[in-house]
Design a protein around this motif. Structure first.
Motif, PDB file in Angstrom:
ATOM      1  N   VAL A 109       4.469   4.822   6.750  1.00  0.00           N
ATOM      2  CA  VAL A 109       4.142   5.127   5.472  1.00  0.00           C
ATOM      3  C   VAL A 109       4.616   6.542   4.987  1.00  0.00           C
ATOM      4  O   VAL A 109       4.390   7.564   5.976  1.00  0.00           O
ATOM      5  CB  VAL A 109       2.507   5.056   5.217  1.00  0.00           C
ATOM      6  CG1 VAL A 109       2.003   5.361   3.855  1.00  0.00           C
ATOM      7  CG2 VAL A 109       2.210   3.771   5.627  1.00  0.00           C
ATOM      8  N   GLU A 143       2.799   8.764  -0.082  1.00  0.00           N
ATOM      9  CA  GLU A 143       1.661   7.697  -0.118  1.00  0.00           C
ATOM     10  C   GLU A 143       0.282   7.981   0.536  1.00  0.00           C
ATOM     11  O   GLU A 143      -0.637   7.899  -0.246  1.00  0.00           O
ATOM     12  CB  GLU A 143       2.278   6.305   0.507  1.00  0.00           C
ATOM     13  CG  GLU A 143       3.266   5.707  -0.187  1.00  0.00           C
ATOM     14  CD  GLU A 143       3.902   4.435   0.426  1.00  0.00           C
ATOM     15  OE1 GLU A 143       3.147   3.420   0.214  1.00  0.00           O
ATOM     16  OE2 GLU A 143       4.684   4.825   1.346  1.00  0.00           O
ATOM     17  N   PHE A 169      -2.986   8.590  -1.483  1.00  0.00           N
ATOM     18  CA  PHE A 169      -4.397   7.678  -1.091  1.00  0.00           C
ATOM     19  C   PHE A 169      -5.420   8.687  -0.984  1.00  0.00           C
ATOM     20  O   PHE A 169      -6.591   8.475  -1.174  1.00  0.00           O
ATOM     21  CB  PHE A 169      -3.935   6.974   0.158  1.00  0.00           C
ATOM     22  CG  PHE A 169      -5.250   6.212   0.836  1.00  0.00           C
ATOM     23  CD1 PHE A 169      -5.631   5.062   0.294  1.00  0.00           C
ATOM     24  CD2 PHE A 169      -5.705   6.836   1.821  1.00  0.00           C
ATOM     25  CE1 PHE A 169      -6.601   4.551   0.459  1.00  0.00           C
ATOM     26  CE2 PHE A 169      -7.045   6.096   2.340  1.00  0.00           C
ATOM     27  CZ  PHE A 169      -7.533   4.878   1.774  1.00  0.00           C
ATOM     28  N   TYR A 191      -5.291   3.874   5.071  1.00  0.00           N
ATOM     29  CA  TYR A 191      -4.323   3.432   4.220  1.00  0.00           C
ATOM     30  C   TYR A 191      -3.432   2.366   5.127  1.00  0.00           C
ATOM     31  O   TYR A 191      -3.424   1.248   4.561  1.00  0.00           O
ATOM     32  CB  TYR A 191      -3.487   4.404   4.114  1.00  0.00           C
ATOM     33  CG  TYR A 191      -2.299   3.822   2.977  1.00  0.00           C
ATOM     34  CD1 TYR A 191      -2.577   4.138   1.825  1.00  0.00           C
ATOM     35  CD2 TYR A 191      -1.061   3.506   3.606  1.00  0.00           C
ATOM     36  CE1 TYR A 191      -1.382   3.695   0.867  1.00  0.00           C
ATOM     37  CE2 TYR A 191       0.011   2.970   2.708  1.00  0.00           C
ATOM     38  CZ  TYR A 191      -0.173   3.063   1.285  1.00  0.00           C
ATOM     39  OH  TYR A 191       0.937   2.601   0.711  1.00  0.00           O
ATOM     40  N   LEU A 220      -3.442  -1.783   4.228  1.00  0.00           N
ATOM     41  CA  LEU A 220      -1.954  -2.168   4.226  1.00  0.00           C
ATOM     42  C   LEU A 220      -1.948  -3.357   4.977  1.00  0.00           C
ATOM     43  O   LEU A 220      -1.492  -4.406   4.479  1.00  0.00           O
ATOM     44  CB  LEU A 220      -1.151  -1.123   4.421  1.00  0.00           C
ATOM     45  CG  LEU A 220       0.469  -1.595   4.085  1.00  0.00           C
ATOM     46  CD1 LEU A 220       0.790  -1.835   2.724  1.00  0.00           C
ATOM     47  CD2 LEU A 220       1.354  -0.323   4.697  1.00  0.00           C
ATOM     48  N   PRO A 261      -0.243  -1.033  -1.713  1.00  0.00           N
ATOM     49  CA  PRO A 261       0.367   0.111  -2.519  1.00  0.00           C
ATOM     50  C   PRO A 261       0.242  -0.340  -4.163  1.00  0.00           C
ATOM     51  O   PRO A 261      -0.045   0.742  -4.742  1.00  0.00           O
ATOM     52  CB  PRO A 261       1.767   0.022  -2.070  1.00  0.00           C
ATOM     53  CG  PRO A 261       1.906  -0.301  -0.599  1.00  0.00           C
ATOM     54  CD  PRO A 261       0.443  -1.634  -0.761  1.00  0.00           C
ATOM     55  N   GLN A 262       0.537  -1.448  -4.618  1.00  0.00           N
ATOM     56  CA  GLN A 262       0.817  -1.800  -6.003  1.00  0.00           C
ATOM     57  C   GLN A 262      -0.636  -1.927  -6.425  1.00  0.00           C
ATOM     58  O   GLN A 262      -1.135  -1.256  -7.415  1.00  0.00           O
ATOM     59  CB  GLN A 262       1.453  -3.072  -6.211  1.00  0.00           C
ATOM     60  CG  GLN A 262       2.873  -3.164  -5.819  1.00  0.00           C
ATOM     61  CD  GLN A 262       2.997  -3.535  -4.533  1.00  0.00           C
ATOM     62  OE1 GLN A 262       2.360  -3.705  -3.613  1.00  0.00           O
ATOM     63  NE2 GLN A 262       4.383  -3.313  -3.985  1.00  0.00           N
ATOM     64  N   ARG A 291      -1.821   1.795  -7.020  1.00  0.00           N
ATOM     65  CA  ARG A 291      -1.071   2.278  -8.220  1.00  0.00           C
ATOM     66  C   ARG A 291      -2.062   1.694  -9.261  1.00  0.00           C
ATOM     67  O   ARG A 291      -2.115   2.469 -10.473  1.00  0.00           O
ATOM     68  CB  ARG A 291       0.288   1.862  -8.240  1.00  0.00           C
ATOM     69  CG  ARG A 291       1.059   2.578  -7.054  1.00  0.00           C
ATOM     70  CD  ARG A 291       1.383   4.052  -7.349  1.00  0.00           C
ATOM     71  NE  ARG A 291       2.006   4.753  -6.281  1.00  0.00           N
ATOM     72  CZ  ARG A 291       1.440   5.794  -6.080  1.00  0.00           C
ATOM     73  NH1 ARG A 291       0.642   6.531  -6.661  1.00  0.00           N
ATOM     74  NH2 ARG A 291       1.953   6.547  -4.873  1.00  0.00           N
TER      75      ARG A 291
END
Length: 179
Positions: free
Chosen positions: A37, A41, A45, A67, A71, A78-79, A82
């Motif tokens: 990652v 990111e 996070f 994270y 994931l 990730p989306q 966001r």
């Protein structure tokens, strides 16, 4: 021609054979692991986590593990993260005491993402612990770094960790602050 082998050679050979047997397993684990990652990111996070938990200076290594755990539960994380960041910005939410009001106005997916992040920090794992291994999605993040221990750290011991010598609990503490 005679063949002789001493104990040291035998043990070295057995160790080499054992190690070579494990190599496909070890390389498969690395091949199946998610790609690294980016630091950006993890930084995003970490900043989001500090906002959601109301705690500053959270541990970056724990953030990386949290994270990765989130994931592993969803490639969409990730989306989703966001989307949560954008929702927090548009709602101008800076005080988490207002989260309940914020959550009532957001889609369930946004609220779930926030709760998953907060849970990872407070509980020390991601996913769901289930006695049935086929349904267990839990992944370890941290034990002693879990935020759930902070509020009572001056009065309670993190389970399995002793604060003193053997049988230290026999004598009651003079005060909560000094024990």
């Amino acid at each position: 021609m005679s063949f002789s082998i001493n104990r040291r050679q035998l043990l070295a050979g057995a160790a080499a054979i054992s190690a070579s047997a494990l190599m496909p397993w070890a390389t498969r684990l690395w091949a199946d692991a998610p790609e690294d990652v980016s630091q950006r990111e993890i930084h995003d996070f970490l900043m989001l986590s500090e906002q959601l938990t109301g705690k500053s200076q959270l541990n970056a290594k724990i953030a990386g593990r949290a994270y990765q755990g989130l994931l592993s539960l969803s490639d969409e994380f990730p989306q989703q993260m966001r989307q949560l960041i954008e929702a927090l910005k548009s709602a101008e939410l800076t005080d988490m005491r207002q989260f309940k009001t914020f959550a009532a106005q957001q889609p369930d997916a946004v609220v779930k993402t926030a709760i998953d992040i907060i849970s990872a920090w407070y509980l020390g794992y991601t996913g769901t612990i289930d006695g049935n291994l086929n349904r267990n999605t839990a992944q370890f993040v941290t034990y002693t770094g879990a935020l759930m221990y902070r509020p009572t750290l001056d009065a309670t011991v993190i389970p399995t960790y002793s604060r003193g010598h053997t049988n230290y609990w026999e004598s009651p503490p003079a005060t909560i602050a000094t024990d």
